[in-house]
Design a protein around this motif. Structure first.
Motif, mmCIF file in Angstrom:
data_model
loop_
_atom_site.group_PDB
_atom_site.id
_atom_site.type_symbol
_atom_site.label_atom_id
_atom_site.label_comp_id
_atom_site.label_asym_id
_atom_site.label_seq_id
_atom_site.Cartn_x
_atom_site.Cartn_y
_atom_site.Cartn_z
ATOM 1 N N GLN A 62 2.675 -46.500 18.621
ATOM 2 C CA GLN A 62 2.594 -45.054 18.791
ATOM 3 C C GLN A 62 1.242 -44.546 18.322
ATOM 4 O O GLN A 62 0.689 -45.045 17.342
ATOM 5 C CB GLN A 62 3.706 -44.367 17.992
ATOM 6 N N ALA A 101 7.163 -51.053 18.624
ATOM 7 C CA ALA A 101 7.195 -49.697 19.162
ATOM 8 C C ALA A 101 6.608 -48.698 18.167
ATOM 9 O O ALA A 101 5.847 -47.806 18.541
ATOM 10 C CB ALA A 101 8.632 -49.311 19.517
ATOM 11 N N LEU A 102 6.939 -48.854 16.889
ATOM 12 C CA LEU A 102 6.395 -47.966 15.859
ATOM 13 C C LEU A 102 4.883 -48.135 15.735
ATOM 14 O O LEU A 102 4.137 -47.156 15.639
ATOM 15 C CB LEU A 102 7.057 -48.259 14.509
ATOM 16 N N VAL A 119 10.138 -53.218 8.878
ATOM 17 C CA VAL A 119 11.056 -53.624 9.944
ATOM 18 C C VAL A 119 10.646 -54.982 10.513
ATOM 19 O O VAL A 119 11.503 -55.838 10.789
ATOM 20 C CB VAL A 119 11.087 -52.554 11.057
ATOM 21 N N ARG A 164 4.246 -44.449 8.868
ATOM 22 C CA ARG A 164 4.727 -45.152 10.054
ATOM 23 C C ARG A 164 4.396 -46.637 9.994
ATOM 24 O O ARG A 164 5.241 -47.479 10.309
ATOM 25 C CB ARG A 164 4.132 -44.540 11.312
ATOM 26 N N SER A 216 10.877 -55.912 17.863
ATOM 27 C CA SER A 216 10.550 -55.015 18.965
ATOM 28 C C SER A 216 10.444 -53.568 18.477
ATOM 29 O O SER A 216 9.578 -52.810 18.923
ATOM 30 C CB SER A 216 11.609 -55.128 20.065
ATOM 31 N N VAL A 217 11.334 -53.175 17.565
ATOM 32 C CA VAL A 217 11.268 -51.835 16.983
ATOM 33 C C VAL A 217 9.961 -51.662 16.216
ATOM 34 O O VAL A 217 9.300 -50.621 16.305
ATOM 35 C CB VAL A 217 12.474 -51.584 16.063
ATOM 36 N N ALA A 218 9.571 -52.679 15.475
ATOM 37 C CA ALA A 218 8.320 -52.612 14.725
ATOM 38 C C ALA A 218 7.122 -52.445 15.644
ATOM 39 O O ALA A 218 6.204 -51.672 15.364
ATOM 40 C CB ALA A 218 8.153 -53.875 13.869
ATOM 41 N N ALA A 272 6.902 -49.794 9.898
ATOM 42 C CA ALA A 272 6.767 -50.865 10.882
ATOM 43 C C ALA A 272 6.645 -52.224 10.207
ATOM 44 O O ALA A 272 7.242 -53.214 10.665
ATOM 45 C CB ALA A 272 5.554 -50.601 11.775
ATOM 46 N N GLY A 298 12.798 -58.442 10.539
ATOM 47 C CA GLY A 298 13.009 -59.229 11.749
ATOM 48 C C GLY A 298 12.665 -60.689 11.547
ATOM 49 O O GLY A 298 13.407 -61.588 11.973
ATOM 50 N N VAL A 352 15.178 -58.026 18.019
ATOM 51 C CA VAL A 352 15.364 -56.587 18.171
ATOM 52 C C VAL A 352 14.559 -55.831 17.102
ATOM 53 O O VAL A 352 13.877 -54.847 17.401
ATOM 54 C CB VAL A 352 16.858 -56.219 18.084
ATOM 55 N N LEU A 353 14.624 -56.304 15.860
ATOM 56 C CA LEU A 353 13.891 -55.647 14.772
ATOM 57 C C LEU A 353 12.381 -55.712 14.995
ATOM 58 O O LEU A 353 11.659 -54.732 14.767
ATOM 59 C CB LEU A 353 14.254 -56.295 13.431
#
Length: 290
Positions: free
Chosen positions: A278, A274-275, A122, A115, A270-272, A119, A126, A267-268
């Motif tokens: 977790q 979120a990962l 990504v 994970r 932000s995804v990173a 991250a 970004g 956006v990329l």
């Protein structure tokens, strides 16, 4: 063991918002002072406020602790100077995105598991989208701004590693106060002939004090709290919130409209985040982690 009441992402959003509002003030000051002088005032104001608040001389210090804090101050001051020169030549969001390569490198070295590797990848995509598609290489000063932003990122990587060790070893805020004071003394020569500019006008003096509070005192105090309970790799990835915050501040305060590449990068990133935010597959205590 009690858990922190405020989630780490929320802490970083508060830290980033404060830091880049201070940077927006700095951009306005570049019209009357060199970027290096503005950066030094940020360090000096923060040093005075932190010393008055923490009064670190009341604590017992070993030469090892003093030396570590002094080194931290040299790195911290250098990071600030490099970053301010970069935003004198680049939009705020672009400079922050390039600087973020430093924390990504820390995460790549210190992170474990699939994970976190995803991250990191990504987040890097970004940053590349923001910097690669958003830069106008024909504009004067772009190359200089990029070089200083990358150098600031390298200093940021060292700051993360040193900061976690200092925060874990003793009171992070006391060490930060000493570090800021050392940084102000070491880099004072870069202000030769211009350091007294804010003293000539109350408005300018108020601006540099506000910049110091917003850019250094508030965010670094928050980060010192976070560093004591997060690994360096997790801390580095959570700072992915900072490019997004800098883009927002640049848009609202400085009217720096982001390009399509910057929006894609946001956006990329932000995804990173979120990962990285977790929880791991099994419980892990990060306080005092390696």
């Amino acid at each position: 063991m009690s858990r922190p009441r405020v989630p780490a992402p929320a802490l970083f959003m508060l830290s980033g918002l404060s830091q880049y509002l201070g940077a927006a003030i700095a951009v306005g000051l570049f019209a009357v002072m060199p970027a290096t002088t503005v950066a030094w005032w940020r360090i000096a104001v923060s040093a005075v406020l932190l010393l008055a608040w923490r009064r670190p001389w009341r604590q017992s210090w070993t030469w090892r602790h003093v030396g570590g804090s002094a080194l931290f101050g040299v790195v911290l001051g250098g990071m600030n100077l490099l970053f301010y020169v970069s935003i004198d030549h680049l939009p705020l969001g672009t400079a922050v995105s390039l600087e973020y390569l430093g924390p990504v490198a820390v995460a790549a070295v210190g992170g474990r598991g699939r994970r976190i590797r995803v991250a990191i990848a990504v987040a890097l995509l970004g940053v590349l989208a923001i910097s690669g598609l958003g830069l106008d290489w024909s504009a004067p000063g772009t190359a200089v701004g990029v070089a200083f932003a990358l150098a600031a990122g390298a200093a940021w990587a060292v700051y993360i590693v040193l900061g976690r060790r200092i925060a874990a070893g003793r009171s992070g805020l006391d060490s930060l106060a000493v570090a800021m004071a050392v940084g102000a003394l070491v880099y004072a020569p870069v202000t030769a002939g211009t350091a007294g500019t804010p003293l000539a006008a109350p408005v300018l003096l108020l601006a540099v004090v506000g910049m110091g509070v917003l850019s250094s005192l508030v965010p670094y105090a928050i980060e010192q709290v976070a560093l004591t309970r997060l690994s360096a790799a997790t801390f580095a990835l959570l700072t992915a919130l900072l490019p997004a915050t800098s883009l927002l501040v640049g848009l609202v305060v400085l009217a720096q409209v982001p390009t399509a590449g910057e929006v894609l990068g946001l956006v990329l990133v932000s995804v990173a985040v979120a990962l990285a935010s977790q929880p791991p597959g099994r419980p892990s205590r990060v306080r005092g982690a390696r």
